[in-house]
Design an enzyme around this catalytic site. Structure first.
Site, short mmCIF file in Angstrom:
data_model
loop_
_atom_site.label_atom_id
_atom_site.label_comp_id
_atom_site.label_asym_id
_atom_site.label_seq_id
_atom_site.Cartn_x
_atom_site.Cartn_y
_atom_site.Cartn_z
N LYS A 173 51.75 6.61 -47.27
CA LYS A 173 51.04 5.33 -47.17
C LYS A 173 49.86 5.51 -46.22
CE LYS A 173 50.27 1.78 -45.38
NZ LYS A 173 48.93 1.12 -45.06
N GLU A 176 44.86 1.20 -45.32
CA GLU A 176 44.14 0.48 -46.38
C GLU A 176 42.62 0.57 -46.21
OE1 GLU A 176 45.42 -2.71 -43.33
OE2 GLU A 176 46.13 -0.77 -44.10
N GLY A 227 48.70 2.93 -33.65
CA GLY A 227 48.72 2.22 -32.39
C GLY A 227 50.11 2.04 -31.82
N GLY A 231 53.77 1.24 -33.57
CA GLY A 231 54.81 2.25 -33.38
C GLY A 231 56.10 1.65 -32.84
N GLU A 248 53.01 9.34 -33.17
CA GLU A 248 51.87 9.72 -32.34
C GLU A 248 51.05 8.45 -32.15
OE1 GLU A 248 48.53 10.02 -31.31
OE2 GLU A 248 47.89 11.67 -32.61
N CYS A 282 42.17 9.66 -31.15
CA CYS A 282 43.30 9.39 -30.24
C CYS A 282 43.23 10.24 -28.99
CB CYS A 282 44.62 9.60 -30.97
SG CYS A 282 44.84 11.24 -31.67
#
Length: 489
Positions: A173, A176, A227, A231, A248, A282
């Site tokens: 996934k 989007e 984020g 998470g 992560e 990140c």
């Protein structure tokens, strides 16, 4: 719109839902894509479960899995320019960055192809005759692989390569906002000969498709990059059924500069650390921590160079920095800039949208440098995830270490010094998953990637990146069984 891939077939959404991807350079539409319905999530997980339980992939030998991963790596290189252009249109990053992402993705598949048969297990000494004992590694099962918008191709490669090398099946996934290179990667996996059901693709929003996927009881492992708040929600969902999770979750990464470092080298690398992909990284070195003796000169040089960075379309070879991913994300970064000013930070460069008419429709912000920053400021503590560099100052080595570790995150950091002993002391003291010495941003497929603290759980890449997708089983074999006479009866 047939861009879901389930059980080896490209299909439209069950409810014919679609969405549109946007080029962040000028807000123009790039593509219409299918948006999965709840029935598609069920179908994709069922296909992955069937392929795992009854298909050939789990029972394939390591050499077969390695050969497929190598074919996929070759196909990535064959289509390098097309993939890079797609990635640039979707994310706004420069073609130079996008080409590097394709190369690094291919390298990940090649690395895990080599690892596929290298960690089959170990023999254990049982301490008695007539017994063999061994620990073997087996695939976990159905893996949900959920990736962010900033490095869509690279992040799915870091997940899919070890998942397949270990013999798992997957439901992918992507974000989007940037799904197009992942669609292409799945098509290449099909071309490489991946059996039906081994790789499945769902497109759609995280709040609907992603949530349904992580909550699905047919999923054995969830690997997520994104984020912290998301998470945490994924961890809560995975607790139901005690399913495995690797996360992560970003960072607020210190880039520590001692006074014995060459000014030109530091300024050049500090810009790359902070402003690569407009700071939407990140591991970005968004928190520069500079020793007192050179602090003012470093700030002046950074500000002058930041003001010269060329913004534009990622497809333009003269562009050095592209747009942010969306208007909403730019608004968020602008709020942090305003808050930094209100908290007393000194704006040395940027802090505004560019004035060029050609950039007016895109989601651009000038690279921004703040001096006079203090550790309690929100712009120093929070992951802004944009082209914003804060500069703090320190006097002693101990102070530098304290500031470098003064964060809830622990993903990455760097130390710049010509003193090798100091470099090793500081690197050893920093509580971050990756520490660079006199460099910033390089990573290796064979070296683990992940963070301490709230930067996540588990590791990607390296031997540990493969082990995340493996179960360990102890097989104890008594080759000469006899009655034990434990009970008298």
């Amino acid at each position: 719109m047939k861009q879901l891939y389930i059980a080896g077939t490209w299909v439209p959404s069950a409810d014919a839902g679609t969405s549109q991807t946007i080029n962040p350079f000028d807000a123009s539409p790039v593509a219409d894509v299918a948006e999965a319905a709840p029935a598609d999530v069920d179908a994709a997980v069922a296909a992955a479960r069937q392929a795992f339980a009854a298909g050939p992939w789990r029972r394939s030998v390591a050499a077969e899995r390695a050969a497929l991963l190598l074919r996929l790596a070759d196909l990535l290189q064959r289509d390098r320019e097309q993939l890079a252009r797609t990635e640039s249109l979707d994310t706004g990053k420069t073609l130079r960055e996008a080409r590097a992402d394709v190369d690094d993705s291919a390298a990940a598949f090649r690395y895990f192809a080599g690892m596929a048969g290298s960690r089959a297990g170990r023999v254990v000494d049982p301490g008695r005759p007539g017994v063999t004992s061994r620990v073997v590694h087996e695939p976990v099962g159905v893996c949900a692989l959920i990736t962010p918008w900033n490095y869509p191709l690279l992040q799915i490669s870091w997940k899919l390569a070890p998942a397949l090398a270990a013999g798992n099946t997957a439901v992918i996934k992507p974000s989007e906002l940037t799904p197009l290179s992942t669609v292409r990667l799945v098509a290449l996996a099909e071309e490489a000969g991946t059996p039906p059901g081994v790789v499945n693709l769902l497109l759609g929003r995280g709040a609907t498709v992603g949530q349904a996927l992580v909550a699905h009881p047919g999923v054995d492992l969830i690997s997520f990059t994104g984020g912290l708040a998301t998470g945490e929600r994924i961890m809560a969902a995975a607790a139901r059924g005690a399913r495995r999770v690797t996360l992560e979750l970003g960072g607020k990464n210190p880039n520590i500069v001692f006074a014995d470092t060459d000014l030109d080298t530091v300024a050049d690398n500090a810009l790359t650390a902070a402003f690569l992909h407009s700071g939407q990284v990140c591991s970005a070195g968004a928190r520069l921590i500079v020793q007192d003796a050179i602090h003012d000169r470093v700030v002046a040089e950074l500000a002058a160079r930041a003001d010269r960075i060329r913004l534009g379309s990622g497809l333009d070879p003269d562009t050095e920095c592209g747009p942010l991913i969306s208007a909403a994300h730019r608004d968020k970064v602008e709020r942090y800039i305003a808050l930094a000013v209100s908290e007393g930070a000194s704006l040395s460069a940027g802090g505004r949208r560019p004035g060029e008419p050609a950039l007016a429709r895109g989601f651009f912000l000038r690279p921004t440098v703040f001096a006079g920053c203090r550790r309690e400021m929100a712009v120093v503590r929070d992951e802004v995830f944009g082209p914003v560099l804060t500069v703090e100052r320190f006097g002693t080595e101990d102070e530098a270490i304290f500031l470098g570790n003064d964060t809830q995150y622990g993903l990455a950091g760097a130390v710049w010094t010509s003193d090798a002993g100091r470099a090793e002391r500081v690197a050893g003291a920093l509580r971050h998953g990756t520490v660079w010495i006199n460099d910033y941003h390089p990573y290796l497929p064979q070296a683990e990637w992940g963070g301490f603290g709230r930067s996540g759980i588990g590791r990607e890449l390296g031997p540990s990146g493969l082990e995340e997708y493996q179960e360990k089983k102890h097989i104890y074999h008594n080759t000469n069984p006899a009655p034990s006479r434990w009970f008298s009866g």
